[in-house]
Each structure stands twice: as C-alpha cells, then as structure tokens.
Scaffold this motif. Structure first.
Motif, PDB file in Angstrom:
ATOM      1  N   SER A  67     -56.229  30.587 -42.488  1.00 34.62           N
ATOM      2  CA  SER A  67     -55.818  30.964 -41.135  1.00 34.62           C
ATOM      3  C   SER A  67     -56.848  31.947 -40.619  1.00 34.62           C
ATOM      4  O   SER A  67     -57.172  32.925 -41.294  1.00 34.62           O
ATOM      5  CB  SER A  67     -54.448  31.636 -41.146  1.00 34.62           C
ATOM      6  OG  SER A  67     -53.433  30.707 -41.361  1.00 34.62           O
ATOM      7  N   ARG A  69     -57.591  34.556 -37.639  1.00 31.77           N
ATOM      8  CA  ARG A  69     -57.053  35.294 -36.500  1.00 31.77           C
ATOM      9  C   ARG A  69     -58.232  35.745 -35.653  1.00 31.77           C
ATOM     10  O   ARG A  69     -59.127  36.433 -36.144  1.00 31.77           O
ATOM     11  CB  ARG A  69     -56.217  36.477 -36.976  1.00 31.77           C
ATOM     12  CG  ARG A  69     -54.998  35.997 -37.758  1.00 31.77           C
ATOM     13  CD  ARG A  69     -53.978  37.058 -37.991  1.00 31.77           C
ATOM     14  NE  ARG A  69     -54.509  38.193 -38.736  1.00 31.77           N
ATOM     15  CZ  ARG A  69     -53.747  39.162 -39.219  1.00 31.77           C
ATOM     16  NH1 ARG A  69     -52.443  39.140 -39.045  1.00 31.77           N
ATOM     17  NH2 ARG A  69     -54.283  40.165 -39.879  1.00 31.77           N
ATOM     18  N   VAL A  70     -58.206  35.341 -34.403  1.00 35.71           N
ATOM     19  CA  VAL A  70     -59.353  35.533 -33.518  1.00 35.71           C
ATOM     20  C   VAL A  70     -58.952  36.395 -32.324  1.00 35.71           C
ATOM     21  O   VAL A  70     -57.930  36.163 -31.693  1.00 35.71           O
ATOM     22  CB  VAL A  70     -59.876  34.169 -33.009  1.00 35.71           C
ATOM     23  CG1 VAL A  70     -61.100  34.353 -32.120  1.00 35.71           C
ATOM     24  CG2 VAL A  70     -60.170  33.219 -34.167  1.00 35.71           C
ATOM     25  N   THR A  71     -59.802  37.381 -32.046  1.00 37.90           N
ATOM     26  CA  THR A  71     -59.682  38.158 -30.815  1.00 37.90           C
ATOM     27  C   THR A  71     -60.855  37.758 -29.938  1.00 37.90           C
ATOM     28  O   THR A  71     -61.999  37.726 -30.394  1.00 37.90           O
ATOM     29  CB  THR A  71     -59.732  39.673 -31.107  1.00 37.90           C
ATOM     30  OG1 THR A  71     -58.699  39.981 -32.047  1.00 37.90           O
ATOM     31  CG2 THR A  71     -59.509  40.477 -29.847  1.00 37.90           C
ATOM     32  N   GLN A  97     -53.238  28.030 -32.122  1.00 38.08           N
ATOM     33  CA  GLN A  97     -52.119  28.716 -31.491  1.00 38.08           C
ATOM     34  C   GLN A  97     -52.657  29.899 -30.703  1.00 38.08           C
ATOM     35  O   GLN A  97     -53.585  30.568 -31.157  1.00 38.08           O
ATOM     36  CB  GLN A  97     -51.131  29.247 -32.533  1.00 38.08           C
ATOM     37  CG  GLN A  97     -50.443  28.191 -33.353  1.00 38.08           C
ATOM     38  CD  GLN A  97     -49.537  28.818 -34.403  1.00 38.08           C
ATOM     39  OE1 GLN A  97     -49.826  29.870 -34.943  1.00 38.08           O
ATOM     40  NE2 GLN A  97     -48.423  28.158 -34.675  1.00 38.08           N
ATOM     41  N   THR A  98     -52.071  30.163 -29.540  1.00 33.94           N
ATOM     42  CA  THR A  98     -52.446  31.345 -28.778  1.00 33.94           C
ATOM     43  C   THR A  98     -51.283  32.331 -28.795  1.00 33.94           C
ATOM     44  O   THR A  98     -50.124  31.951 -28.940  1.00 33.94           O
ATOM     45  CB  THR A  98     -52.815  30.998 -27.318  1.00 33.94           C
ATOM     46  OG1 THR A  98     -51.688  30.393 -26.689  1.00 33.94           O
ATOM     47  CG2 THR A  98     -54.004  30.069 -27.257  1.00 33.94           C
ATOM     48  N   PHE A  99     -51.622  33.625 -28.658  1.00 36.18           N
ATOM     49  CA  PHE A  99     -50.637  34.691 -28.761  1.00 36.18           C
ATOM     50  C   PHE A  99     -50.851  35.723 -27.661  1.00 36.18           C
ATOM     51  O   PHE A  99     -51.936  35.836 -27.107  1.00 36.18           O
ATOM     52  CB  PHE A  99     -50.775  35.422 -30.109  1.00 36.18           C
ATOM     53  CG  PHE A  99     -50.492  34.550 -31.295  1.00 36.18           C
ATOM     54  CD1 PHE A  99     -49.202  34.385 -31.758  1.00 36.18           C
ATOM     55  CD2 PHE A  99     -51.528  33.899 -31.944  1.00 36.18           C
ATOM     56  CE1 PHE A  99     -48.944  33.582 -32.849  1.00 36.18           C
ATOM     57  CE2 PHE A  99     -51.268  33.090 -33.047  1.00 36.18           C
ATOM     58  CZ  PHE A  99     -49.972  32.938 -33.496  1.00 36.18           C
ATOM     59  N   GLN A 102     -52.452  41.753 -30.035  1.00 37.39           N
ATOM     60  CA  GLN A 102     -53.779  42.115 -30.539  1.00 37.39           C
ATOM     61  C   GLN A 102     -54.604  40.883 -30.903  1.00 37.39           C
ATOM     62  O   GLN A 102     -55.795  40.823 -30.639  1.00 37.39           O
ATOM     63  CB  GLN A 102     -53.639  43.025 -31.751  1.00 37.39           C
ATOM     64  CG  GLN A 102     -54.959  43.599 -32.209  1.00 37.39           C
ATOM     65  CD  GLN A 102     -54.776  44.611 -33.333  1.00 37.39           C
ATOM     66  OE1 GLN A 102     -53.662  44.877 -33.754  1.00 37.39           O
ATOM     67  NE2 GLN A 102     -55.868  45.148 -33.809  1.00 37.39           N
ATOM     68  N   VAL A 103     -53.972  39.896 -31.520  1.00 40.79           N
ATOM     69  CA  VAL A 103     -54.654  38.644 -31.866  1.00 40.79           C
ATOM     70  C   VAL A 103     -54.435  37.659 -30.726  1.00 40.79           C
ATOM     71  O   VAL A 103     -53.314  37.492 -30.248  1.00 40.79           O
ATOM     72  CB  VAL A 103     -54.093  38.070 -33.194  1.00 40.79           C
ATOM     73  CG1 VAL A 103     -54.651  36.692 -33.475  1.00 40.79           C
ATOM     74  CG2 VAL A 103     -54.389  39.015 -34.339  1.00 40.79           C
ATOM     75  N   ASP A 104     -55.506  37.013 -30.292  1.00 43.46           N
ATOM     76  CA  ASP A 104     -55.400  36.076 -29.178  1.00 43.46           C
ATOM     77  C   ASP A 104     -55.137  34.641 -29.643  1.00 43.46           C
ATOM     78  O   ASP A 104     -54.374  33.909 -29.022  1.00 43.46           O
ATOM     79  CB  ASP A 104     -56.701  36.086 -28.360  1.00 43.46           C
ATOM     80  CG  ASP A 104     -56.945  37.434 -27.723  1.00 43.46           C
ATOM     81  OD1 ASP A 104     -56.006  37.996 -27.131  1.00 43.46           O
ATOM     82  OD2 ASP A 104     -58.082  37.933 -27.830  1.00 43.46           O
ATOM     83  N   ARG A 106     -54.910  31.856 -33.226  1.00 40.51           N
ATOM     84  CA  ARG A 106     -54.930  31.586 -34.664  1.00 40.51           C
ATOM     85  C   ARG A 106     -55.356  30.153 -34.864  1.00 40.51           C
ATOM     86  O   ARG A 106     -54.832  29.241 -34.237  1.00 40.51           O
ATOM     87  CB  ARG A 106     -53.564  31.792 -35.309  1.00 40.51           C
ATOM     88  CG  ARG A 106     -53.636  31.685 -36.846  1.00 40.51           C
ATOM     89  CD  ARG A 106     -52.280  31.623 -37.495  1.00 40.51           C
ATOM     90  NE  ARG A 106     -51.622  30.347 -37.298  1.00 40.51           N
ATOM     91  CZ  ARG A 106     -51.884  29.250 -38.018  1.00 40.51           C
ATOM     92  NH1 ARG A 106     -52.790  29.235 -38.959  1.00 40.51           N
ATOM     93  NH2 ARG A 106     -51.213  28.139 -37.775  1.00 40.51           N
ATOM     94  N   GLU A 135     -60.758  37.435 -38.267  1.00 44.68           N
ATOM     95  CA  GLU A 135     -60.236  37.786 -39.580  1.00 44.68           C
ATOM     96  C   GLU A 135     -59.767  36.510 -40.265  1.00 44.68           C
ATOM     97  O   GLU A 135     -59.005  35.724 -39.690  1.00 44.68           O
ATOM     98  CB  GLU A 135     -59.068  38.754 -39.459  1.00 44.68           C
ATOM     99  CG  GLU A 135     -58.475  39.154 -40.792  1.00 44.68           C
ATOM    100  CD  GLU A 135     -57.274  40.079 -40.657  1.00 44.68           C
ATOM    101  OE1 GLU A 135     -56.809  40.559 -41.697  1.00 44.68           O
ATOM    102  OE2 GLU A 135     -56.802  40.309 -39.526  1.00 44.68           O
TER     103      GLU A 135
END
Length: 151
Positions: A67, A69-71, A97-99, A102-104, A106, A135
């Motif tokens: 996985s 995690r992208v900003t 996936q978008t969020f 802090q994380v935009d 995944r 990350e």
C-alpha cells in the motif's frame, strides 16, 4: 425500497454468484419469473452492478503486496486528476483510493517479488506526477477480506 424477498435473493447471490436463476429462486422462496423480474429491477437500480471473476493473484506468482500512501502537491490545480490518470496506466496498481486528510491517495499494488517491486517503484511509481510525499507499507498478512453486505 427493498423488501425481505430482495434481501433473500441478494444473500443467496452473495453466497454463490454462479447459481442459476432457477436455483436462486428456489433458495429465495420465489418462482423463477419473480426472481428474474427482481434481479432485473435490482440491476436497473444499480444494486447489482455485474459479475466478475475473482483471481487469486498469488497463485499467478505475485508474492508482494504494497500500500502506498501518497500526499500530492495541492498547489497544482489538476494534481488529483493527473496523478490518478497516470496511476491507472500501471497494470500492477489494483486499487486507487482518494481521501480527505493528511494522505490524499492510497495505491494498492502487487509485484512478483521484491526485485520486481523495486523496479516498479523506481520506474513507474516515482515518475507519477505531483507527488509531494510517499510512504510504502508492505503487507504482511490479510486478516479479513469480505465484500459481502450484511442484509
């Protein structure tokens, strides 16, 4: 809305999506014509979106799951759209996936082994546009995977 008959049909379909309409009708306690009409109505309403094959990618030799995690750089107006469009082009990316937070984004991806993952990371992931921070989380075990809906 949905009634008990719809729920019985959906429960049986979740349990065995390969079941014939006649068998489904029998298990749901309705006749075949009623079952067929109900299935059509559920499709028209978007409840049943289709059927798909579930392939065990590990059996095919993919042993690594990660996985990411992208900003993203939010100063770029089309950062999300550009990033998602480029990520869709990577065959090993199985999920985007978008969020809010802090994380935009995944990304869920698979690789044959660590060497394949390293090459994928270096040659494809790091070239995705507008990444501000990244990350990687290596999957160790899948504790629960269940796509059934409690009906």
């Amino acid at each position: 809305m949905f009634d008990d008959t719809d729920r019985r049909i959906l429960r049986q379909l979740q349990e065995d999506p390969t079941i014939s309409t006649a068998q489904l009708a029998d298990r749901a306690g309705v006749n075949a014509a009623t079952c067929w009409r109900r299935l059509e109505r559920l499709r028209e309403r978007g409840v049943l979106r289709g059927a798909r094959a579930v392939i065990d990618w590990q059996v095919l030799g993919f042993t690594v799951e990660v996985s990411l995690r992208v900003t993203l750089d939010k100063t770029v107006p089309r950062a999300f759209e550009d990033f998602a469009a480029a990520a869709r082009e990577i065959p090993e990316v199985l999920e985007i996936q978008t969020f809010l937070g802090q994380v935009d984004v995944r990304l869920g991806l698979i690789a044959r082994d660590l060497a394949h993952y390293q090459a994928l990371y270096r040659d494809s992931i790091l070239t995705l546009p507008h990444i501000n921070d990244l990350e990687a989380l290596m999957h160790v075990a899948r504790i629960k995977t269940d796509e059934t809906v409690p009906l």
